[in-house]
Design an enzyme around this catalytic site. Structure first.
Site, PDB file in Angstrom:
ATOM      1  N   ARG A  13      -7.455  -1.442  -7.110  1.00  0.00           N
ATOM      2  CA  ARG A  13      -7.721  -0.273  -6.244  1.00  0.00           C
ATOM      3  C   ARG A  13      -8.143   0.883  -7.131  1.00  0.00           C
ATOM      4  O   ARG A  13      -7.387   1.294  -8.013  1.00  0.00           O
ATOM      5  CB  ARG A  13      -6.472   0.167  -5.457  1.00  0.00           C
ATOM      6  CG  ARG A  13      -5.828  -0.835  -4.542  1.00  0.00           C
ATOM      7  CD  ARG A  13      -6.539  -1.081  -3.223  1.00  0.00           C
ATOM      8  NE  ARG A  13      -6.857   0.066  -2.427  1.00  0.00           N
ATOM      9  CZ  ARG A  13      -6.070   0.610  -1.494  1.00  0.00           C
ATOM     10  NH1 ARG A  13      -4.860   0.134  -1.289  1.00  0.00           N
ATOM     11  NH2 ARG A  13      -6.490   1.619  -0.774  1.00  0.00           N
ATOM     12  N   ASN A  45      -6.942  11.297   0.241  1.00  0.00           N
ATOM     13  CA  ASN A  45      -6.005  10.574   1.100  1.00  0.00           C
ATOM     14  C   ASN A  45      -6.821   9.697   2.046  1.00  0.00           C
ATOM     15  O   ASN A  45      -8.051   9.711   2.024  1.00  0.00           O
ATOM     16  CB  ASN A  45      -5.118  11.548   1.885  1.00  0.00           C
ATOM     17  CG  ASN A  45      -3.938  10.861   2.546  1.00  0.00           C
ATOM     18  OD1 ASN A  45      -3.233  10.069   1.918  1.00  0.00           O
ATOM     19  ND2 ASN A  45      -3.707  11.145   3.811  1.00  0.00           N
ATOM     20  N   LYS A  46      -6.128   8.941   2.878  1.00  0.00           N
ATOM     21  CA  LYS A  46      -6.800   8.005   3.773  1.00  0.00           C
ATOM     22  C   LYS A  46      -7.909   8.699   4.559  1.00  0.00           C
ATOM     23  O   LYS A  46      -7.756   9.850   4.981  1.00  0.00           O
ATOM     24  CB  LYS A  46      -5.776   7.398   4.740  1.00  0.00           C
ATOM     25  CG  LYS A  46      -6.306   6.220   5.527  1.00  0.00           C
ATOM     26  CD  LYS A  46      -6.606   5.041   4.613  1.00  0.00           C
ATOM     27  CE  LYS A  46      -7.161   3.883   5.404  1.00  0.00           C
ATOM     28  NZ  LYS A  46      -7.529   2.778   4.504  1.00  0.00           N
ATOM     29  N   ARG A  60       0.856  -1.184   0.000  1.00  0.00           N
ATOM     30  CA  ARG A  60       0.000   0.000   0.000  1.00  0.00           C
ATOM     31  C   ARG A  60       0.888   1.227   0.000  1.00  0.00           C
ATOM     32  O   ARG A  60       2.096   1.146   0.193  1.00  0.00           O
ATOM     33  CB  ARG A  60      -0.961  -0.011   1.187  1.00  0.00           C
ATOM     34  CG  ARG A  60      -0.316  -0.383   2.504  1.00  0.00           C
ATOM     35  CD  ARG A  60      -0.844   0.383   3.645  1.00  0.00           C
ATOM     36  NE  ARG A  60      -0.764   1.820   3.423  1.00  0.00           N
ATOM     37  CZ  ARG A  60       0.350   2.530   3.564  1.00  0.00           C
ATOM     38  NH1 ARG A  60       1.496   1.957   3.876  1.00  0.00           N
ATOM     39  NH2 ARG A  60       0.338   3.830   3.370  1.00  0.00           N
ATOM     40  N   GLY A  61       0.261   2.374  -0.226  1.00  0.00           N
ATOM     41  CA  GLY A  61       1.006   3.591  -0.508  1.00  0.00           C
ATOM     42  C   GLY A  61       1.039   3.751  -2.018  1.00  0.00           C
ATOM     43  O   GLY A  61       1.452   2.831  -2.742  1.00  0.00           O
ATOM     44  N   ALA A  62       0.566   4.892  -2.503  1.00  0.00           N
ATOM     45  CA  ALA A  62       0.408   5.058  -3.948  1.00  0.00           C
ATOM     46  C   ALA A  62       1.678   4.735  -4.737  1.00  0.00           C
ATOM     47  O   ALA A  62       1.624   3.992  -5.721  1.00  0.00           O
ATOM     48  CB  ALA A  62      -0.073   6.487  -4.246  1.00  0.00           C
ATOM     49  N   ASP A 106      -3.266   9.996  -2.492  1.00  0.00           N
ATOM     50  CA  ASP A 106      -3.381   9.005  -3.556  1.00  0.00           C
ATOM     51  C   ASP A 106      -3.774   9.625  -4.884  1.00  0.00           C
ATOM     52  O   ASP A 106      -3.543   9.029  -5.931  1.00  0.00           O
ATOM     53  CB  ASP A 106      -4.405   7.942  -3.162  1.00  0.00           C
ATOM     54  CG  ASP A 106      -3.849   7.001  -2.096  1.00  0.00           C
ATOM     55  OD1 ASP A 106      -3.528   5.858  -2.442  1.00  0.00           O
ATOM     56  OD2 ASP A 106      -3.722   7.427  -0.936  1.00  0.00           O
ATOM     57  N   GLN A 145      -3.164   2.168   9.759  1.00  0.00           N
ATOM     58  CA  GLN A 145      -1.832   2.295   9.171  1.00  0.00           C
ATOM     59  C   GLN A 145      -0.928   3.223   9.945  1.00  0.00           C
ATOM     60  O   GLN A 145       0.288   3.064   9.940  1.00  0.00           O
ATOM     61  CB  GLN A 145      -1.923   2.779   7.708  1.00  0.00           C
ATOM     62  CG  GLN A 145      -2.294   1.689   6.743  1.00  0.00           C
ATOM     63  CD  GLN A 145      -3.713   1.840   6.263  1.00  0.00           C
ATOM     64  OE1 GLN A 145      -4.587   2.222   7.043  1.00  0.00           O
ATOM     65  NE2 GLN A 145      -3.973   1.545   5.004  1.00  0.00           N
TER      66      GLN A 145
END
Length: 353
Positions: free
Chosen positions: A96, A254-255, A53-55, A244, A203
């Site tokens: 995703r 973002n999250k 994970r993480g763009a 993202d 996270q």
């Protein structure tokens, strides 16, 4: 700083074994386990299940994934090879919907493939490997540049709040929002970092707190609903987050929870900086309203982190993975080319001139 943390390679090509070696982020902080991914289904699952994970890291995994798939193709002529490539690309793109780096990396790999239609398939396969290697190398350089630019607006000793994980394990190295933390640590800035736990997948607790603590950074974990009191106590001088996708007008996905942090920061007069590689800026997406928001399973809220359910079994849930922070709440967008200030619609477009 413990150097070993910032040199962790969360995504690495194991070309000799036709595989991707991947740090399984779902096992952190209790276990550091590496997976071997060999099929398009393996890579899809790793992206969807947030094992990677993480763009930026998602983009790197997708690039290496499509290389591994095409490397093992038995096609003898270009058109059949290209059809296999497009099938794998379509599959990976479905993993995703929000992170633009995923599509950016896959499109870049396709552009490399179609550039060499006159070459042999073995040469095309090597060109795809080279392109995936470049995507990873460039990301490391991008993260370091973002960190350097961010330090221009931060002062030694500041308290910094971050949300989710935009660190070294989410990228090729250093991270985006955490890059200035690591570079500042090397320069003796002595930042005091507050990491939101970041619901629903934690996270911030599992990943950001883990990697910063491992690196010897002064980090304090707080629950998401504690940000306001910490800000009111003047323990925070800046907010740094990753993203993202950035829309053409500066809205940033973002999250989930990032938008709330930005609203609180505006109330307390605290600057909010979004650390965004150029690859996350999507000028084809006009505003944040046009960004598709991924919905996650209800179990992530009700049962995932508990020995027994923490909610009535029949109760409905709403579990979006991201929210969109309005551009009016963002002080600056920090890219590898420098810090972009409002008006974002005008200034983001200039980056691509």
């Amino acid at each position: 700083m413990a150097e070993h943390v910032t040199v962790i390679e969360s995504v690495k090509l194991d070309d000799a074994n036709d595989a991707i070696t991947l740090l399984d982020q779902t096992k952190l902080p209790n276990k550091k386990e590496f997976l071997q991914l060999k099929t398009v289904d393996d890579v899809w699952d790793a992206i969807y299940q947030l094992k990677v994970r993480g763009a930026p890291a998602i983009g790197i995994a997708a690039a290496y994934g499509i290389y591994i798939v095409t490397k093992n193709s038995n096609a003898s002529e270009f058109e059949a090879f290209y059809q296999e490539f497009k099938k794998a690309k379509e599959k990976l793109a479905s993993s995703r919907p929000t992170a633009v780096n995923l599509f950016w990396a896959l499109d870049r790999m396709e552009a490399r493939l179609t550039k060499d239609t006159d070459k042999s398939l073995s040469e095309i396969k090597q060109a795809l490997k080279h392109e995936a290697d470049l995507i990873k190398k460039e990301d490391q350089e991008v993260c370091e540049a973002i960190g350097r630019h961010a330090l221009e607006v931060l002062e030694p000793g500041w308290g910094i709040l971050t949300h989710c994980n935009a660190g070294t394990i989410a990228t090729a190295k250093y991270g985006t929002a955490l890059a200035p933390i690591y570079l500042g640590e090397e320069k003796g800035y002595d930042f005091k970092v507050f990491a939101d736990e970041t619901r629903p997948l934690l996270q911030g607790a599992r990943l950001t707190a883990w990697e910063l603590n491992e690196a010897g950074v002064d980090v304090t974990l707080i629950c998401d609903n504690m940000a306001s009191i910490v800000m009111s106590q003047k323990k925070i001088q800046a907010v740094l987050v990753g993203c993202d996708r950035v829309a053409a007008n500066g809205d940033a996905a973002n999250k989930i929870g990032t938008s709330g942090v930005a609203i609180l920061a505006k109330h307390y007069g605290i600057p909010v900086y979004v650390c965004a590689p150029m690859s996350t800026i999507d000028l084809n997406t006009e505003t944040g309203n046009d960004i598709e928001i991924e919905l996650r399973p209800e179990e992530e809220i009700k049962t995932k982190w508990y020995s027994e359910s923490m909610a009535p079994e029949q109760v409905k849930t709403y579990n979006p993975a991201f929210d969109v922070t309005d551009h009016t709440l963002i002080t600056g967008i920090i890219t590898e080319k420098g810090i972009v200030s409002p008006s974002y619609k005008e200034n983001l477009a200039k980056l691509f001139d």
